[in-house]
Every structure is written in structure tokens, then in C-alpha cells.
Design a protein around this motif. Structure first.
Motif, short mmCIF file in Angstrom:
data_model
loop_
_atom_site.label_atom_id
_atom_site.label_comp_id
_atom_site.label_asym_id
_atom_site.label_seq_id
_atom_site.Cartn_x
_atom_site.Cartn_y
_atom_site.Cartn_z
N ASN A 1 -3.33 10.77 7.46
CA ASN A 1 -2.73 10.75 6.12
C ASN A 1 -1.48 11.62 6.16
OD1 ASN A 1 -1.98 10.82 3.47
ND2 ASN A 1 -3.89 11.67 2.70
N ARG A 2 -0.32 11.00 6.10
CA ARG A 2 0.95 11.72 6.12
C ARG A 2 1.57 11.81 4.73
NH1 ARG A 2 4.38 9.28 10.99
NH2 ARG A 2 5.27 11.38 11.05
N TRP B 1 0.87 -1.18 0.00
CA TRP B 1 0.00 0.00 0.00
C TRP B 1 0.90 1.22 0.00
CZ3 TRP B 1 -2.50 3.33 4.04
CH2 TRP B 1 -3.72 3.86 3.61
N PRO B 2 1.13 1.85 -1.15
CA PRO B 2 2.20 2.85 -1.30
C PRO B 2 1.84 4.23 -0.77
CG PRO B 2 1.08 2.58 -3.39
CD PRO B 2 0.45 1.58 -2.44
N HIS B 3 1.58 4.31 0.53
CA HIS B 3 1.17 5.57 1.13
C HIS B 3 1.88 5.77 2.46
CE1 HIS B 3 -1.93 5.89 -1.90
NE2 HIS B 3 -2.41 4.71 -1.55
N ALA B 4 2.05 7.05 2.82
CA ALA B 4 2.58 7.42 4.13
C ALA B 4 1.40 7.64 5.08
CB ALA B 4 3.43 8.67 4.03
N PHE B 5 1.43 6.98 6.21
CA PHE B 5 0.30 7.04 7.15
C PHE B 5 0.79 6.79 8.57
CE2 PHE B 5 0.89 2.56 6.37
CZ PHE B 5 0.63 1.98 7.60
N ARG B 6 -0.08 7.08 9.51
CA ARG B 6 0.14 6.66 10.90
C ARG B 6 -1.21 6.30 11.49
NH1 ARG B 6 3.54 10.55 14.46
NH2 ARG B 6 1.77 11.95 14.10
N VAL B 7 -1.27 5.14 12.14
CA VAL B 7 -2.47 4.70 12.85
C VAL B 7 -2.14 4.66 14.34
CG1 VAL B 7 -4.19 2.89 13.16
CG2 VAL B 7 -3.23 3.30 10.89
N THR B 8 -3.01 5.25 15.13
CA THR B 8 -2.87 5.20 16.59
C THR B 8 -4.08 4.47 17.16
OG1 THR B 8 -1.70 7.32 16.59
CG2 THR B 8 -2.58 6.54 18.70
N GLY C 1 -2.81 15.27 5.00
CA GLY C 1 -2.83 15.93 6.30
C GLY C 1 -4.08 15.72 7.12
N GLU C 2 -5.12 15.14 6.54
CA GLU C 2 -6.36 14.93 7.28
C GLU C 2 -6.27 13.71 8.19
OE1 GLU C 2 -10.05 16.89 4.81
OE2 GLU C 2 -9.67 14.75 4.55
N VAL C 3 -7.21 13.64 9.16
CA VAL C 3 -7.25 12.52 10.09
C VAL C 3 -8.67 11.97 10.15
CG1 VAL C 3 -5.37 13.46 11.48
CG2 VAL C 3 -7.74 13.92 12.14
#
Length: 262
Positions: free
Chosen positions: A124-125, A100-107, A248-250
Motif C-alpha cells: 500500500n503506497r 481503483w483510485p489507490h497507489a500500490f505496487r504488486v510484485t 505503508g503496510e504489505v
């Protein structure tokens, strides 16, 4: 299996660092999550039971990538631990970007008080929009699934492979196999198992999934003859409720599980 344990005056919960997956939990001395006796303990393999996190897609992938995404097979970072609360994070890596070619962070924040609560945050980073779906794939321990029922989905659009899509009529009786997605299902759900009720409350999760394959699971290596012991009643955003985030959205959502005698 590398695990931690949360403890409160109301119960306990055991969590695997793989997938930030709650494996089992007791509330007021009563087990209410199911972990298969045949569950794999091999690193990197899905663990059958508890509450796996299906992300960044739910179900089969059209290009043949691993079902239910990669989050449940990754080692999450434990960022904070208190006796009754744990905070885990998962970020993109070389391994995830191959799928999945995306920059992300899940908390994922897991809190144990009078209920077991999951606070789910996706960031969405990336510099481009991302599209994803997810589900908190809860396995509930029951006496016999064939004697259980789920309330709260009356009138919700019910989708099943090989069946006509139609609104759910009344209570869901679990005396037959089921694998159904319900749309616009924001209301609280109630799983009834004899004299016990499990409350499944969610915020900003528009989908519900109810699943138990019945006797067909006899041939599934990590379920086998134990299939009557559980039912999955899941919350998330899948199918038509999938999420799109601009750069940049969450996205924030919550699921809260509690259990009581009737």
C-alpha cells in the motif's frame, strides 16, 4: 504475444508479460497447466488458461467494472530474469486509478524448480487504507474433468451462487459443474486425475476456488467444446478473506504447484 520462458532441470514455463501470466508449464515432461486452444491473443483481452492474476478484486464488481480486476490485462514490468526465475512488478497508473483510485505496487516472483512457485507481494503506497481481494486463477490440464476429484476441502464452508452455504462433505467429485468458493481453506489441496496428482500448496491464502462450468461452456467463445480438458483450482484471499492494508503496510503470500504420478 510477448512472452518469456523459464527453464530448469525439472521443466519449463512460458509467461506472458501481459498480466505476468504463466500460460503453460511442463514438469518432468508432463504438461500440467491448460491454455485454451481458443485463447485470445488480442492485447488487453483476458487470456483463457495458465495462471491469470485476479486483482484488486475477484469475480464480478458491484459497480459493473471489469470482472476479476485489471491486473490480468495490464503489461507488467519485468524487473529481473534468470533462467529459472522472473520478477514482475505492477504499479498504479492513470489507467488503473480510473478503476481503483489507490497507489500500490504488486510484485510477483515466479520460480521454476521441482515445482512452480508464485510469491505475491502487495504494498500500500497510498496515504489511506486499501481493501482488495485476489486469486491466482490456476487452470490445470486434465484428461477429463468428470473423472477428477479435489481433496483437502472437507469441512470447509462452501459458497455457491444459488446454493445453500454449507460445509463441504468429503472429497469434491468433479462429475458435475462447479463454481464454489471455500473459506478458511489454508490446507494443501490435491487434484487427482487418474494416476497423476497435482499438489496445490499455499501460505497466507485463506480461500480456495474450484470452477468448471461443464457443458454450459460450449457457448463461451474461448472455451467451447474444450471444457472437459481443464479444472480451475485457485488460491487467494477473496470474499470474507479480503485484505485491508494500512498506509505503508504489505501483504505477502505464496502458492506452490507440483505434479507427480501416483
Amino acid at each position: 504475444m510477448n512472452t518469456i520462458e523459464l527453464v530448469s532441470s525439472h521443466g519449463r514455463a512460458r509467461i506472458s508479460r501481459q498480466g505476468a501470466q504463466v500460460l503453460d508449464a511442463d514438469l518432468n515432461g508432463v504438461p500440467f497447466l491448460w491454455l485454451s486452444p481458443l485463447a485470445s491473443t488480442e492485447p488487453g483481452k483476458a487470456i483463457r488458461g495458465g495462471v491469470p492474476i485476479c486483482f484488486p478484486w475477484f469475480g464480478k464488481h458491484p459497480d459493473g467494472l471489469p470482472a476479476h480486476g485489471f491486473a490480468r490485462n495490464q503489461i507488467w514490468t519485468l524487473r529481473e530474469l534468470q533462467p529459472d526465475c522472473a520478477v514482475f512488478k505492477l504499479c498504479d497508473s492513470d489507467e488503473t486509478r480510473k478503476l481503483w483510485p489507490h497507489a500500490f505496487r504488486v510484485t510477483l516472483t515466479i520460480t521454476l524448480d521441482s515445482a512452480l512457485q508464485f510469491d505475491f507481494l502487495v504494498e500500500n503506497r497510498d496515504s489511506q487504507p486499501i481493501n482488495f481481494s485476489y486469486a491466482l486463477h490456476s487452470y490445470f490440464a486434465v484428461g477429463d474433468v468428470r473423472r477428477c476429484q479435489v481433496e483437502g476441502l472437507d469441512g470447509r464452508l462452501r459458497r455457491e451462487v444459488g446454493h445453500v452455504t454449507t460445509p463441504q462433505q468429503g472429497v469434491i467429485q468433479l462429475d458435475k459443474p462447479i463454481d464454489a468458493i471455500f473459506e478458511n481453506a489454508e490446507a494443501p489441496l490435491l487434484l487427482k486425475d487418474g494416476d497423476r496428482c497435482v499438489h496445490i500448496d499455499a501460505s497466507l491464502m485463506r480461500s480456495a476456488v474450484v470452477w468448471n462450468p461443464g457443458p454450459a461452456a460450449e457457448s463461451v467463445s474461448d472455451i467451447g467444446s474444450h471444457w472437459p480438458e481443464y479444472v480451475c483450482v485457485e488460491r487467494g484471499n477473496v470474499g470474507m478473506a479480503g485484505i485491508t492494508l494500512a498506509a505503508g503496510e504489505v501483504h505477502r503470500a505464496r502458492m506452490r504447484l507440483s505434479s507427480q504420478k501416483t
